[in-house]
Design a protein around this motif. Sequence first.
Motif, short mmCIF file in Angstrom:
data_model
loop_
_atom_site.label_atom_id
_atom_site.label_comp_id
_atom_site.label_asym_id
_atom_site.label_seq_id
_atom_site.Cartn_x
_atom_site.Cartn_y
_atom_site.Cartn_z
N ARG A 41 1.31 28.86 28.69
CA ARG A 41 2.37 29.50 27.91
C ARG A 41 2.24 31.02 28.07
NH1 ARG A 41 3.17 28.69 21.45
NH2 ARG A 41 4.68 30.34 21.19
N THR A 42 3.37 31.70 28.27
CA THR A 42 3.33 33.13 28.56
C THR A 42 4.01 34.00 27.51
OG1 THR A 42 5.31 32.98 29.91
CG2 THR A 42 3.18 32.77 31.04
N SER A 43 4.66 33.39 26.51
CA SER A 43 5.30 34.21 25.49
C SER A 43 5.08 33.62 24.11
CB SER A 43 6.80 34.37 25.77
OG SER A 43 7.44 33.12 25.76
N PHE A 44 5.04 34.48 23.12
CA PHE A 44 4.87 34.06 21.74
C PHE A 44 6.22 34.02 21.02
CE2 PHE A 44 4.29 35.11 17.24
CZ PHE A 44 3.44 34.09 16.85
N PHE A 45 6.97 35.10 21.14
CA PHE A 45 8.26 35.18 20.46
C PHE A 45 9.30 34.33 21.18
CE2 PHE A 45 6.47 39.52 19.42
CZ PHE A 45 6.18 39.21 18.11
N THR A 46 10.19 33.75 20.38
CA THR A 46 11.29 32.97 20.92
C THR A 46 12.59 33.51 20.35
OG1 THR A 46 11.32 31.36 19.11
CG2 THR A 46 9.82 30.91 20.96
N GLU A 47 13.69 32.97 20.82
CA GLU A 47 15.00 33.40 20.31
C GLU A 47 15.11 33.14 18.81
OE1 GLU A 47 19.56 32.00 20.88
OE2 GLU A 47 18.40 32.31 22.71
N ARG A 48 14.60 32.02 18.36
CA ARG A 48 14.68 31.66 16.93
C ARG A 48 13.58 32.33 16.11
NH1 ARG A 48 14.60 29.07 12.40
NH2 ARG A 48 13.34 27.31 11.81
N SER A 49 12.53 32.73 16.77
CA SER A 49 11.35 33.20 16.06
C SER A 49 10.83 34.49 16.69
CB SER A 49 10.30 32.09 16.11
OG SER A 49 9.13 32.48 15.49
N GLY A 50 11.57 35.57 16.47
CA GLY A 50 11.19 36.86 17.02
C GLY A 50 10.28 37.63 16.08
#
Length: 164
Positions: A41-50
Amino acid sequence: MSEDQVTVRRAVEADEAALLGIELTAWDASSGFPSLTPADRTSFFTERSGPEAHLVAEEDGVVLGYIRLQDKYTFPEGSGVLSVNGLAVAEKARGRGIGSILLTAVTDEAGRRGAHKISLHVHATNAAARRLYERHGYVVEGTHPREFLIEGAYVDSLDLAKYI
């Protein structure tokens, strides 16, 4: 480390690498979902959870943990109910009260938002988290027996809530 050296603030984009590092090491089968924390996994933030959905605890510029707080419902009748959708503390900072600091900050934030309830889910197998939540006034609202099959074993899910 004393509690007064730890500060809590809203997350920013620059926190992503530190938060991802915590996320990838915070969960095991008793507390999380192994399928949701793959090592690639390369990112923590998502569109729903910034960043706006996260509060971070830090000391001397080092991120020690996070808590994710979001509206539970998107419709007007559900306004005032918030949901904790993640709480994690860096391995090196565990046992220092960081989880308590973050839960207190979430209660304060919920009050600022005019919320009347904070809800969350926890695996029944996560005894340490359950004790922490109960110390902060969360009560069990419901049990979902055999909700998840994790590593070959059924795990109950508990709904907890705090009324503010």
